[in-house]
Every structure is written in structure tokens, then in C-alpha cells.
Enzyme design. Structure first.
Site, PDB file in Angstrom:
ATOM      1  N   TRP A 206      30.204  29.343 -10.589  1.00 32.00           N
ATOM      2  CA  TRP A 206      30.450  30.422  -9.619  1.00 32.00           C
ATOM      3  C   TRP A 206      31.766  30.212  -8.900  1.00 32.00           C
ATOM      4  O   TRP A 206      32.323  31.144  -8.328  1.00 32.00           O
ATOM      5  CB  TRP A 206      29.301  30.531  -8.620  1.00 32.00           C
ATOM      6  CG  TRP A 206      29.363  29.553  -7.486  1.00 32.00           C
ATOM      7  CD1 TRP A 206      28.969  28.259  -7.515  1.00 32.00           C
ATOM      8  CD2 TRP A 206      29.834  29.792  -6.151  1.00 32.00           C
ATOM      9  NE1 TRP A 206      29.175  27.675  -6.294  1.00 32.00           N
ATOM     10  CE2 TRP A 206      29.696  28.593  -5.431  1.00 32.00           C
ATOM     11  CE3 TRP A 206      30.346  30.916  -5.485  1.00 32.00           C
ATOM     12  CZ2 TRP A 206      30.058  28.469  -4.092  1.00 32.00           C
ATOM     13  CZ3 TRP A 206      30.710  30.787  -4.147  1.00 32.00           C
ATOM     14  CH2 TRP A 206      30.565  29.577  -3.463  1.00 32.00           C
TER      15      TRP A 206
ATOM     16  N   LYS B  10      22.485  20.942  17.701  1.00 29.44           N
ATOM     17  CA  LYS B  10      21.513  22.001  17.427  1.00 29.44           C
ATOM     18  C   LYS B  10      20.133  21.396  17.158  1.00 29.44           C
ATOM     19  O   LYS B  10      19.126  21.846  17.738  1.00 29.44           O
ATOM     20  CB  LYS B  10      21.945  22.823  16.213  1.00 29.44           C
ATOM     21  CG  LYS B  10      23.169  23.640  16.491  1.00 29.44           C
ATOM     22  CD  LYS B  10      23.281  24.781  15.513  1.00 29.44           C
ATOM     23  CE  LYS B  10      24.120  25.897  16.090  1.00 29.44           C
ATOM     24  NZ  LYS B  10      23.422  26.771  16.997  1.00 29.44           N
TER      25      LYS B  10
ATOM     26  N   ASP C 123      21.363  52.380  17.599  1.00 33.98           N
ATOM     27  CA  ASP C 123      21.595  52.194  16.154  1.00 33.98           C
ATOM     28  C   ASP C 123      22.819  51.309  16.014  1.00 33.98           C
ATOM     29  O   ASP C 123      23.357  50.829  17.014  1.00 33.98           O
ATOM     30  CB  ASP C 123      21.830  53.551  15.446  1.00 33.98           C
ATOM     31  CG  ASP C 123      21.478  53.477  13.953  1.00 33.98           C
ATOM     32  OD1 ASP C 123      21.973  52.547  13.287  1.00 33.98           O
ATOM     33  OD2 ASP C 123      20.701  54.316  13.467  1.00 33.98           O
TER      34      ASP C 123
ATOM     35  N   SER D  22      31.749  45.332   0.737  1.00 35.65           N
ATOM     36  CA  SER D  22      30.494  45.585   1.433  1.00 35.65           C
ATOM     37  C   SER D  22      30.312  44.603   2.593  1.00 35.65           C
ATOM     38  O   SER D  22      29.948  44.988   3.705  1.00 35.65           O
ATOM     39  CB  SER D  22      29.335  45.475   0.444  1.00 35.65           C
ATOM     40  OG  SER D  22      28.122  45.323   1.113  1.00 35.65           O
ATOM     41  N   SER D  23      30.583  43.323   2.334  1.00 36.84           N
ATOM     42  CA  SER D  23      30.394  42.308   3.369  1.00 36.84           C
ATOM     43  C   SER D  23      31.315  42.539   4.554  1.00 36.84           C
ATOM     44  O   SER D  23      30.906  42.420   5.709  1.00 36.84           O
ATOM     45  CB  SER D  23      30.697  40.918   2.820  1.00 36.84           C
ATOM     46  OG  SER D  23      29.740  40.556   1.894  1.00 36.84           O
TER      47      SER D  23
ATOM     48  N   HIS E  24      37.081  18.746   1.438  1.00 34.72           N
ATOM     49  CA  HIS E  24      36.034  17.801   1.029  1.00 34.72           C
ATOM     50  C   HIS E  24      35.328  18.242  -0.253  1.00 34.72           C
ATOM     51  O   HIS E  24      34.577  17.473  -0.825  1.00 34.72           O
ATOM     52  CB  HIS E  24      35.036  17.526   2.167  1.00 34.72           C
ATOM     53  CG  HIS E  24      34.159  18.673   2.540  1.00 34.72           C
ATOM     54  ND1 HIS E  24      33.859  18.986   3.832  1.00 34.72           N
ATOM     55  CD2 HIS E  24      33.499  19.574   1.799  1.00 34.72           C
ATOM     56  CE1 HIS E  24      33.067  20.030   3.861  1.00 34.72           C
ATOM     57  NE2 HIS E  24      32.832  20.406   2.639  1.00 34.72           N
ATOM     58  N   HIS E  25      35.576  19.475  -0.691  1.00 31.56           N
ATOM     59  CA  HIS E  25      35.048  19.897  -1.995  1.00 31.56           C
ATOM     60  C   HIS E  25      35.949  19.401  -3.120  1.00 31.56           C
ATOM     61  O   HIS E  25      35.647  19.611  -4.283  1.00 31.56           O
ATOM     62  CB  HIS E  25      34.961  21.419  -2.069  1.00 31.56           C
ATOM     63  CG  HIS E  25      33.999  22.009  -1.074  1.00 31.56           C
ATOM     64  ND1 HIS E  25      32.677  22.224  -1.370  1.00 31.56           N
ATOM     65  CD2 HIS E  25      34.168  22.392   0.211  1.00 31.56           C
ATOM     66  CE1 HIS E  25      32.074  22.732  -0.309  1.00 31.56           C
ATOM     67  NE2 HIS E  25      32.946  22.844   0.667  1.00 31.56           N
TER      68      HIS E  25
ATOM     69  N   HIS F  32      34.124  27.174   2.090  1.00 31.77           N
ATOM     70  CA  HIS F  32      33.420  26.416   3.116  1.00 31.77           C
ATOM     71  C   HIS F  32      32.909  27.281   4.251  1.00 31.77           C
ATOM     72  O   HIS F  32      31.735  27.205   4.586  1.00 31.77           O
ATOM     73  CB  HIS F  32      34.149  25.173   3.592  1.00 31.77           C
ATOM     74  CG  HIS F  32      33.125  24.245   4.157  1.00 31.77           C
ATOM     75  ND1 HIS F  32      32.334  23.453   3.361  1.00 31.77           N
ATOM     76  CD2 HIS F  32      32.645  24.117   5.404  1.00 31.77           C
ATOM     77  CE1 HIS F  32      31.434  22.852   4.105  1.00 31.77           C
ATOM     78  NE2 HIS F  32      31.598  23.227   5.350  1.00 31.77           N
TER      79      HIS F  32
ATOM     80  N   SER G 204      16.285  29.489  16.251  1.00 32.77           N
ATOM     81  CA  SER G 204      16.383  29.425  17.711  1.00 32.77           C
ATOM     82  C   SER G 204      15.589  30.534  18.395  1.00 32.77           C
ATOM     83  O   SER G 204      15.333  30.469  19.594  1.00 32.77           O
ATOM     84  CB  SER G 204      17.850  29.512  18.152  1.00 32.77           C
ATOM     85  OG  SER G 204      18.600  28.514  17.503  1.00 32.77           O
TER      86      SER G 204
ATOM     87  N   HIS H 297      23.163  32.371 -11.651  1.00 31.51           N
ATOM     88  CA  HIS H 297      22.162  31.985 -10.649  1.00 31.51           C
ATOM     89  C   HIS H 297      22.841  31.837  -9.283  1.00 31.51           C
ATOM     90  O   HIS H 297      22.361  32.362  -8.281  1.00 31.51           O
ATOM     91  CB  HIS H 297      21.486  30.672 -11.059  1.00 31.51           C
ATOM     92  CG  HIS H 297      20.753  29.976  -9.959  1.00 31.51           C
ATOM     93  ND1 HIS H 297      19.566  30.461  -9.428  1.00 31.51           N
ATOM     94  CD2 HIS H 297      21.033  28.850  -9.257  1.00 31.51           C
ATOM     95  CE1 HIS H 297      19.150  29.645  -8.467  1.00 31.51           C
ATOM     96  NE2 HIS H 297      20.033  28.660  -8.340  1.00 31.51           N
TER      97      HIS H 297
ATOM     98  N   TYR I   7      28.790  28.348   5.873  1.00 32.58           N
ATOM     99  CA  TYR I   7      28.277  28.571   7.234  1.00 32.58           C
ATOM    100  C   TYR I   7      27.849  30.016   7.445  1.00 32.58           C
ATOM    101  O   TYR I   7      26.988  30.291   8.270  1.00 32.58           O
ATOM    102  CB  TYR I   7      29.303  28.095   8.265  1.00 32.58           C
ATOM    103  CG  TYR I   7      29.445  26.597   8.173  1.00 32.58           C
ATOM    104  CD1 TYR I   7      28.338  25.786   8.386  1.00 32.58           C
ATOM    105  CD2 TYR I   7      30.625  26.005   7.790  1.00 32.58           C
ATOM    106  CE1 TYR I   7      28.418  24.423   8.241  1.00 32.58           C
ATOM    107  CE2 TYR I   7      30.712  24.630   7.642  1.00 32.58           C
ATOM    108  CZ  TYR I   7      29.603  23.846   7.868  1.00 32.58           C
ATOM    109  OH  TYR I   7      29.683  22.492   7.707  1.00 32.58           O
TER     110      TYR I   7
ATOM    111  N   THR J 125      26.239  20.059  14.748  1.00 30.70           N
ATOM    112  CA  THR J 125      24.992  20.277  14.012  1.00 30.70           C
ATOM    113  C   THR J 125      23.880  19.421  14.621  1.00 30.70           C
ATOM    114  O   THR J 125      22.742  19.877  14.786  1.00 30.70           O
ATOM    115  CB  THR J 125      25.175  19.943  12.523  1.00 30.70           C
ATOM    116  OG1 THR J 125      26.397  20.523  12.083  1.00 30.70           O
ATOM    117  CG2 THR J 125      24.038  20.481  11.693  1.00 30.70           C
TER     118      THR J 125
ATOM    119  N   ARG K 145      26.351  17.288 -12.824  1.00 29.82           N
ATOM    120  CA  ARG K 145      25.743  18.617 -12.721  1.00 29.82           C
ATOM    121  C   ARG K 145      26.245  19.496 -13.861  1.00 29.82           C
ATOM    122  O   ARG K 145      27.170  19.144 -14.583  1.00 29.82           O
ATOM    123  CB  ARG K 145      26.056  19.244 -11.369  1.00 29.82           C
ATOM    124  CG  ARG K 145      27.528  19.445 -11.136  1.00 29.82           C
ATOM    125  CD  ARG K 145      27.838  19.850  -9.707  1.00 29.82           C
ATOM    126  NE  ARG K 145      27.444  21.211  -9.434  1.00 29.82           N
ATOM    127  CZ  ARG K 145      28.067  21.998  -8.537  1.00 29.82           C
ATOM    128  NH1 ARG K 145      29.056  21.530  -7.810  1.00 29.82           N
ATOM    129  NH2 ARG K 145      27.666  23.234  -8.341  1.00 29.82           N
TER     130      ARG K 145
ATOM    131  N   GLU L 213      32.070  30.196   3.920  1.00 28.77           N
ATOM    132  CA  GLU L 213      30.967  30.920   3.272  1.00 28.77           C
ATOM    133  C   GLU L 213      29.654  30.143   3.419  1.00 28.77           C
ATOM    134  O   GLU L 213      28.581  30.727   3.618  1.00 28.77           O
ATOM    135  CB  GLU L 213      31.299  31.133   1.789  1.00 28.77           C
ATOM    136  CG  GLU L 213      30.159  31.626   0.905  1.00 28.77           C
ATOM    137  CD  GLU L 213      29.728  33.045   1.211  1.00 28.77           C
ATOM    138  OE1 GLU L 213      30.536  33.785   1.819  1.00 28.77           O
ATOM    139  OE2 GLU L 213      28.604  33.420   0.842  1.00 28.77           O
TER     140      GLU L 213
END
Lengths: 394, 539
Positions: free
Chosen positions: B150, B339, B114, B177-178, B310-311, B261, B276, B85, B265, B336, B458, B263
Site C-alpha cells: 500500500w 493519555k 447540521d 473526499s477526505s 522512523h519508517h 505518519h 475519552s 487489504h 494519527y 501518549t 513481512r 495518517e
């Protein structure tokens, strides 16, 4: 945007219905716990929570006021103001100040938590797939602690008990009012030892030892779980800590030491098949996590232990079974020679999930579980395996 | 694949203008296309497909958790579902959706004909369906798909069966690809802007994607390195992450979260860009602080590289490390906050209307901020020792990813559908979809905060009885939210097939070059670059 309201209403309605119909406790918040550290963490948690609520009320309040009043349907005409360096600086500096206010108590608590010096006793906690082991350093006692909940409760065949999934065969016993240093490590994959009432969790990492401590205020039973995904039965390796007054703890310690000594002596005598079968059934409970209580295993992953059952899976799993004489050429499980069987239990099969249990099981336990496997589910290999024989094979 | 066919027909219907050289017809057109609009459409269709596949997996999880006990699936399959998932939603739904939006919009927003590297663009898309076919096929292999989460933490991930090398290969393909997509976006933005489109005149969606693209180039190779080391640990006898061989399982976590991390963002900065664009349009008022929004985005991107610890507060870091990561993480709240304050100031004294894109954008601001608050709580290291690996974390990141990233994608789809298809979408159905989603998502994720605080870890397939009620509520929310997305599918199909013709600029308050071309946007736009003046720049 009054339409946001149905959302809240619906949620309240659902909650209301439930609380009327169900006996449950609906615990909403973190436990304050039973140690000085857990109290401080709880207070810190509540402090940050209320600061967030206050900011939320102001920010969302302004936004919804604007959403209500500055709408085109009410004839609002758009102002065209934008860019203000003063305002941008203000709403950068104010949050920084709030954050500093949060960081100060957080830092103090963290420093206190990390001080594991001057402990009164030290217990080593080792995570296994899927149980815990507790070793009382310097006391020469240690034992495994695994889930006690009956598999029939899990599969809905009987009613679930009060402490469903949070009960173990042998809890960790500690004295109250003493600083207990807890070392965490693991033997296979990463686990995490967590009892919410103690205020923290710590990862148990194979090859490394982590330190934490707890000084429990009041006697009681405190329950927790493994918190780091550790495979199939991650959800089924609970932790139970029983905190006792010092005299009770001293008595428990003496009894446990005496029991361990008699267990060690029992390896030297000859065991009868009936008592081996009874003990084997008990030991087999930890094998059942993979090989299942029925001995049928799980297709493609964990082989059955029943003679003549077909099994297929990755070649890396089949090949070692074949060479040890536990899989016939036509893909059926065979119960092979006893010495090979004992070797698998003691040393495991490298490169597969089958771990070696030489370090975890005593000679009596290995002999008992082998006897049980070789004489259950239709297997009939007659042998009562003696602990003395296992001793020579180690 | 029916959606592909529908999209295909619609694009044909859409630009029978006759004055352009027509693209080839049939499957070959889609395999060989180098057109940024075609490729954008394909990315969006892929993303929607993956969104439903990943969503179905989430429903398996929530169905199993509806009641205590094991009812529907075995624990091993449950773990495969949580792992897949996440991989499908992150790499298959959210990231390709943003790349699809970038493909469609960035050339039109900067006045380019293009993307800068159109053939590479085709390749970066066509890797994706194969990568996901490979990843999903592992569910049918011996021993099942990946089940170690994951995050692929060793040693657990090394217990994966035959699926393991296929999972690693598919992650490599997604990474390639990314990175190609990111290079293309940077090249387009830096080289193909129309005369007068200075960097500080670019729409914020373009700015946020420029910064995101740099993040992608910086961290995807790090992920590739980490998973390659897993591969050699499993098959070639190395011991990078094996303490018995002198390695360290925690080192994987450091490397993984150095990718992980940023990722996070990567999945939220383009969302900031979308919101925006949308809020000023429907407030009919310019964005309050354009420059500070750009600086805030850049600050968040910078901070994302120094907060990975922090993870991992519970792995046993030294005190100094814990303090550093705690302070750095708390700092993220500042840009943040800037924003959020800017979006609200933009709405302040505007003249607002609440079409579906605006509804999703407002819900984004509120619900993303709630996710931000729980993020701030998680940053407090001592409290994190309680929160870590509980449903509180699950609630937190789903608040920022579902009513955060996913709602922004929904908002974008409604906002630009008229430009893409030439038809207005069905506003009534759009609002129905919004309200079902907004209510469903809160019933789904809000109770998970309570579950985590009460002590539910979890990634468990079964739980103690005190968690039963909130799990049941959460599962009900999941089914409401999940099935509501079929309304979205229907709105999109309906809009592609027909509807009220859309004018070039269907939104009264919209600004930007994409609204100067007809709807649907012709196959080729801005072959002659437009001239941009200060007055026509960003809203």
C-alpha cells in the site's frame, strides 16, 4: 474484570498443546547474533523490552486493581476528583527521564554501527528480481546467488528440507575476525539485505550505494532473506553467509578465482548441444521465476516460451512481442528468429518486466539458455547456439 | 447492500414523529440527502462493508500462511491481497467509520442543527463508493491489482499493469473526499457551536476530530502529489523517482511518510476521543485531566509531522538524521503516556460497570498500550535495523489499528447505537462479540511479535519451517477474530430492526448534548440552539 483471564488461559493452553505435539523450536526472541554490534543491539532490545514490561506491570496493575475494586457491583461510589496540574507535570517528566535513559545507550550503539572506516575487505551486494549478486571488490570475482530449494518442495509435492527457502546455490563467503564492509545496491527495484545474525538490514536501492559493516566472531553458516517487498518472488530470495577461518577463506578465494578464469576461457571454443542443454537448464532456473519451469508463463503477465501457446495481456506487452516476431496475429506465441531472441535476452524489452541480462549472463550462459528454450517443452528449433555468436551480438 | 436497506427502513421507523417535514423516500433520499445523520449512517454502512471485504482479503492471506509452502494462491495474487487489504482497511474501513461517527455526533455534541456545508457533505460521501468500486475493479484487470504494497514504493509500484492509473485515480478520489470531509468538520466546529459551548467545553471526541481534520488537510494533498509524480514517472517520461534520470526512489518514501505518519494519527486520534467519552460514562466520574488531554492530542499531532523518518531507518540516512528521527519518535511516548495515565486515573475510585462499550474501551487501553510499547521499541534506531520489515512491525501496527482503532469504533457503535436506532442492542450478544474479538485478536497478533523477532520478513507468501507453528496459531486467531465480526453484524441488524426502546439517556453516567435529544435522534436536532453552562459542559 476477572473475565480477562480466559484469554490468557486459552493462549497458554493452545501453546502447551502445540509444544507437546510438534518438534519445533518456537523461537521467541531476537538472536544475539555473531558480531559485537549484534550483541549490543540484542542487549539494547532486551533493556527496552524489560523497561516496557516494568511500566506495563505498574500501569496495568493499577488499572486492573481499580477495575476489580472500584466497580459498582461491589458498592463503589464514584469520587468526583479531577484535574491536578502537579500530577500531570509529574507523569510528563518521569517518562521523559526514562526516555533519556533509553536514548543514551541507543545513541552509542548507532554511532558505532555507522562507522564503516578501516575495513579489511569490501563486498558489493546487488539485489535483482529475485536473486543477489556478490562482487568482491579488488579481487575480480563476482557471482549470483539464488534460491536452491526445489519448486516441488514449495508446491508440497515432496517433503520440505531442513533449510527450506533459506538455501542458495552459491553462498557469500567471508573470513571471520575481519571487518567486512558491505555496499548494497540494486539493479531493478528496492531490496533489503538482511542476515539477523549480523544485527542489521540495509536497503538495496537502484542507483544508490549504502554502506554497512560486520566483523563475524565465529565460523558458521548464517541465513537471512530479502526484507523489502520486491515483487512476485520477494519471499524466495534468501541470503546465506558462510564465515570461514582465514586459511579456509584464502583457499576458497584462490579456487574461485581459478574457476572464474577457466569459465572466461571456455567462451572461445565450440560447444556441443548436449552440454549447452545441460548448462541451459541450470541458467533457466532464474527465468523460471516468471516464465515458469514448464515454460508456460503466467496468463496476462509473463508470456509462455512455447511455440503455439496462446497469450493475451496488456497491449503494452503484446506490441513489442509482435514487432520482434514472437507473437502471431491470432495471439499465439511464436519462437522467432535467433538474433531477435538473443536481443531480447541481452537487452530486455523496455517498458515491460523483461529485463536485459547482458550484464548478468556470460556469452556461454546466454547461448546455453537460448539453446535450452528453443529445444524444450516441444519447441524444436534444432540450433546449438554458440557463445561466439552471442559475443558478436552484444 | 442488504445492510443499507435495513438501515434505511429503520431510520424510517425511527422517526415517525409526524412533526417534521419527512425526507423523500426510496433510493433518491439517500442519493440526495444533506442530513448529517443520513450521511453518517451511509459512511458507517460503507465502512462496515469495506471492513468485511478487507477482512476477507486478510483471511486469504492468513489461510495461505497457515502452513509453509504455496497452497491456495500464487505469490502475485498474495501480494495483491496484502496491498489491497491495507488500502481497503485504511481508506475504506477505518477512516470512513470515523467520518461517519463525526457526521452523526459532532453536530449533536456541539448543539448545531447540521454540518456547516451539507451539500458538500453529500458529495464527500458519494465519491467514496465510486472510488472503492474503481479500486476493487483493478483486481480483475490485465496483470491484476496493485501488488507493490500500500506504500506504493517505486520502482516496484511502477511495474503494476493496467491497474496502475485506476489505483492512482481512486486514491485521488479518496483524498478529495477526505479533504472535503475535513473542511466540513472544521467549519462545523468553529462556526456552529451553540452559545456557551466554548472550545474548552467541547467533548473530547469533538476536540480530537478538530485536530484530526487539520492533519487531513495538511497531508492528503501531499499524498496526492506523491502519487501524481508516480503517474508521470510511468506515463509521461519524468524521472522524479528514477535514479537513472537524476531522481531518487527514496524521495518518494520521504514524501509518502510525511503523509503516512500523520495518517497513522488520523486513524487513532478520534479513537482517543471515543475512549475519552466512554470511560468517564461507565466510571461515573469526570475525565481526570480534560485540559491535559487536549494538549496531549495537539502535541501528538505536532510531533506526527517530524517523525516520518522512523519508517525509513534502513534506507541509509546520515547518522544525524537517524538520531533526530529516533529522539523525536521517542518523544511521542510522552503525550501518549499522559493519555493512558488520564484514562486510568478516570477509572480510579469510580463506580464502574462493564457494558459492551466499556469492555471495548478497556481492551483498547490495554492493547493499544501494548502496541505503544512495541512502537517505543521500534523507535530505537539500532534495534529497528533488526525489527524493520518483519512481522514484529506487522504485530505492532495491527495492535494499534485493530484492538486500537477498530475496537474504539466498535465501542462507539455499541455506545451510540441506542441513540441512532432508538433500541437497546442485545447486551449478551455484544459481550459475546467482545470476548470472541478480544481473545481472537490476541491469538492472531501476539505470536507475530515472536515471528518477527525470530526473523520472519513481512509480505512473504511462504516461509522457512521454523516459523510454522506461530503462523498456524496466528491463522487460527485470524479465523476466530474474522468470524466473530459476524456477531457484530447480527447485533447491529437486530438492534436496527427492534429491541427494547432506548431512553434519551440510556447510560447512567453519560454527559453531553446528544443525550438530551430523544432516542432515536429526530431527523433534525437543535434547530434552536441550546444554551451551555459550565455545569453541563463535558463530563
Amino acid at each position: 474484570m476477572s473475565a480477562f483471564r480466559p484469554c490468557g488461559l486459552a493462549a497458554t493452553g493452545v501453546l502447551g498443546l502445540w509444544s507437546a505435539a510438534v518438534h519445533a523450536d518456537f523461537q521467541l526472541n531476537m538472536t544475539p547474533g555473531v558480531t559485537a554490534v549484534s550483541h549490543r543491539i540484542y542487549e539494547l532490545h532486551m533493556l527496552i523490552f524489560w523497561i516496557c514490561v516494568a511500566i506495563g506491570i505498574v500501569v496495568f496493575g493499577v488499572m486492573f486493581w481499580s477495575v476489580y475494586h472500584h466497580r459498582k457491583s461491589r458498592g463503589a461510589v464514584a469520587a468526583q476528583f479531577h484535574e491536578s496540574t502537579t500530577i500531570e507535570i509529574a507523569w510528563t517528566i518521569v517518562p521523559v527521564l526514562i526516555l533519556v535513559g533509553m536514548a543514551i545507550p541507543a545513541t552509542k550503539t548507532l554511532v558505532q554501527m555507522e562507522d564503516t572506516s578501516n575495513a579489511d575487505l569490501t563486498i558489493k551486494v546487488t539485489g535483482y528480481q529475485w536473486k543477489w549478486r556478490y562482487d568482491y571488490l579488488g579481487e575480480d570475482i563476482g557471482f549470483y546467488s539464488s534460491l536452491k530449494t526445489d519448486a516441488r518442495q514449495i508446491h508440497g509435492e515432496t517433503d520440505k528440507g531442513e533449510h527450506y527457502l533459506l538455501e542458495v546455490d552459491r553462498p557469500l563467503v567471508v573470513p571471520v575476525g575481519r571487518k567486512v564492509r558491505i555496499l548494497t545496491t540494486a539493479s531493478d527495484v528496492i531490496h533489503a539485505w538482511w542476515v539477523p545474525a549480523l544485527g542489521w538490514k540495509r536497503d538495496a536501492i537502484p542507483g544508490f550505494v549504502n554502506e554497512s559493516w560486520a566483523k563475524i566472531d565465529q565460523p558458521g553458516t548464517y541465513r537471512g532473506q530479502c526484507a523489502e517487498l520486491c515483487g512476485k518472488d520477494h519471499g524466495f530470495m534468501p541470503i546465506v553467509v558462510v564465515a570461514m577461518n582465514q586459511p579456509d577463506y584464502d583457499k576458497w578465494l584462490a579456487d574461485t578465482k581459478a574457476a572464474a578464469a577457466s569459465e572466461r576461457n571456455s567462451a572461445d571454443r565450440v560447444w556441443g548441444k548436449a552440454e549447452l542443454m545441460a548448462k541451459g537448464a541450470e541458467v533457466y532456473r532464474s527465468c523460471a521465476a516468471c516464465h515458469q519451469a514448464s515454460g508456460e508463463g503466467i496468463a496476462g503477465m509473463f508470456p509462455p516460451l512455447i511455440h503455439g501457446k496462446p497469450f493475451s495481456g496488456p497491449e503494452a506487452l503484446l506490441e513489442p512481442l509482435r514487432t520482434r516476431g514472437f507473437l502471431s496475429a491470432d495471439g499465439k506465441i511464436t519462437v522467432g528468429p535467433l538474433d531477435k531472441h538473443a536481443e531480447i535476452v541481452l537487452k530486455g524489452i523496455p517498458g515491460t518486466p523483461m529485463a536485459g541480462y547482458a550484464g548478468q549472463l556470460s556469452d556461454v550462459e546466454v547461448a546455453a539458455v537460448l539453446t535450452y528454450i528453443r529445444n524444450s517443452w516441444g519447441n524444436d528449433f534444432g540450433d546449438a547456439v554458440q557463445p561466439s555468436m552471442i559475443k558478436t551480438l552484444r | 447492500m442488504t445492510a443499507t436497506t435495513a438501515g434505511h427502513d429503520a431510520v424510517h421507523d425511527g422517526h415517525d414523529h409526524g412533526h417534521e417535514h419527512a425526507p423523500p423516500r426510496g433510493l433518491w433520499r439517500w442519493l440526495s440527502t444533506t442530513n448529517h445523520k443520513d450521511i453518517g449512517t451511509m459512511y458507517l454502512v460503507l465502512s462496515l462493508t469495506m471492513f468485511f471485504i478487507g477482512g476477507a482479503m486478510a483471511l486469504v492471506i492468513r489461510a495461505e500462511l497457515f502452513r509453509p509452502g504455496l497452497q491456495l494462491v500464487e505469490p502475485m495474487f498474495f501480494n495483491q491481497m496484502t496491498t489491497m487489504h491495507a488500502l481497503v482497511m485504511i481508506f475504506g474501513a477505518v477512516m470512513p467509520a470515523f467520518v461517519g461517527l463525526a457526521n452523526w455526533l459532532i453536530p449533536m455534541m456541539v448543539g448545531a442543527p447540521d454540518m456547516a456545508l451539507p451539500r458538500m457533505n453529500n458529495w464527500s460521501f458519494w465519491i467514496m463508493p465510486f472510488a472503492f468500486a474503481l479500486l476493487l475493479s483493478t483486481l480483475f484487470m490485465d496483470g491484476g491489482g496493485p501488488a507493490g504494497g500500500w506504500t506504493l514504493y517505486p520502482p516496484l509500484s511502477l511495474q503494476t499493469g493496467a491497474a496502475f492509473p485506476f489505483v492512482i485515480l481512486s486514491i485521488h478520489m479518496m483524498g478529495v473526499s477526505s479533504v472535503m470531509g475535513a473542511i466540513n468538520i472544521i467549519a462545523t466546529i468553529l462556526n456552529l457551536r451553540a452559545p456557551g459551548m466554548t472550545l474548552m467545553r467541547m467533548p473530547l471526541f469533538v476536540w480530537t476530530w478538530l485536530i484530526t481534520a487539520y492533519l487531513l488537510i495538511a497531508v492528503m494533498p501531499v499524498l496526492a502529489g506523491a502519487v501524481t509524480m508516480l503517474l508521470t514517472d510511468k506515463y509521461f517520461g519524468t524521472s522524479f523517482f528514477n535514479a537513472a534520470g537524476g531522481g531518487d526512489p527514496v524521495m518518494f518514501q520521504h514524501i509518502f511518510w510525511f503523509f503516512g505518519h500523520p495518517e497513522v494519527y488520523i486513524m487513532i486520534l478520534p479513537a482517543f476521543g471515543i475512549v475519552s467519552q466512554i470511560i468517564p460514562t461507565f466510571a461515573r466520574k469526570p475525565l481526570f485531566g480534560y485540559a491535559s488531554m487536549v494538549y496531549a492530542t495537539a502535541s501528538i499531532a505536532f510531533l506526527s509531522f517530524i517523525v516520518w523518518g522512523h519508517h525509513m531507518f534502513t534506507v541509509g540516512m546520515p547518522l544525524a538524521g537517524e538520531l533526530f528521527f529516533m529522539y523525536a519518535t521517542m518523544l511521542i511516548a510522552v503525550p501518549t503516556g499522559v493519555k493512558v495515565f488520564n484514562w486510568i486515573s478516570t477509572m480510579w475510585r469510580g463506580s464502574m460497570t462493564f457494558e459492551t462499550p466499556m469492555l471495548f474501551a478497556i481492551a483498547f487501553v490495554v492493547l493499544f498500550t501494548i502496541g505503544g510499547f512495541s512502537g517505543l521499541m521500534l523507535a530505537i534506531a539500532p534495534a529497528d535495523f533488526q525489527y524493520q520489515d518483519t512481522y514484529f512491525v506487522v504485530a505492532h501496527f495491527h495492535y494499534v489499528l485493530v484492538p486500537g482503532a477498530v475496537f474504539s469504533i466498535m465501542a462507539a457503535a455499541y455506545y451510540w447505537l441506542p441513540k441512532w436506532t432508538g433500541h437497546m442492542y442485545d447486551e449478551k450478544l455484544g459481550r459475546l462479540h467482545f470476548w470472541c474479538s478480544a481473545i481472537g485478536v490476541n491469538i492472531l497478533f501476539f505470536p507475530q511479535h515472536f515471528l518477527g523477532l525470530a526473523g520472519m520478513p513481512r509480505r512473504i507468501p511462504d516461509y522457512a519451517l521454523q516459523f510454522a507453528e506461530f503462523n498456524m496459531i496466528s491463522s487460527i486467531g485470524a479465523f476466530i477474530f474474522g468470524f466473530s465480526q459476524l456477531i457484530f453484524l447480527w447485533v447491529v441488524i437486530k438492534c436496527v430492526r427492534g429491541g427494547e426502546p432506548a431512553p434519551a439517556k440510556p447510560w447512567e453516567g453519560a454527559h453531553g448534548l446528544e443525550w438530551t435529544v430523544p432516542s432515536p435522534a429526530p431527523h433534525h436536532t437543535f434547530q434552536t440552539p441550546p444554551q451551555i453552562t459550565e455545569a453541563e459542559a463535558h463530563s
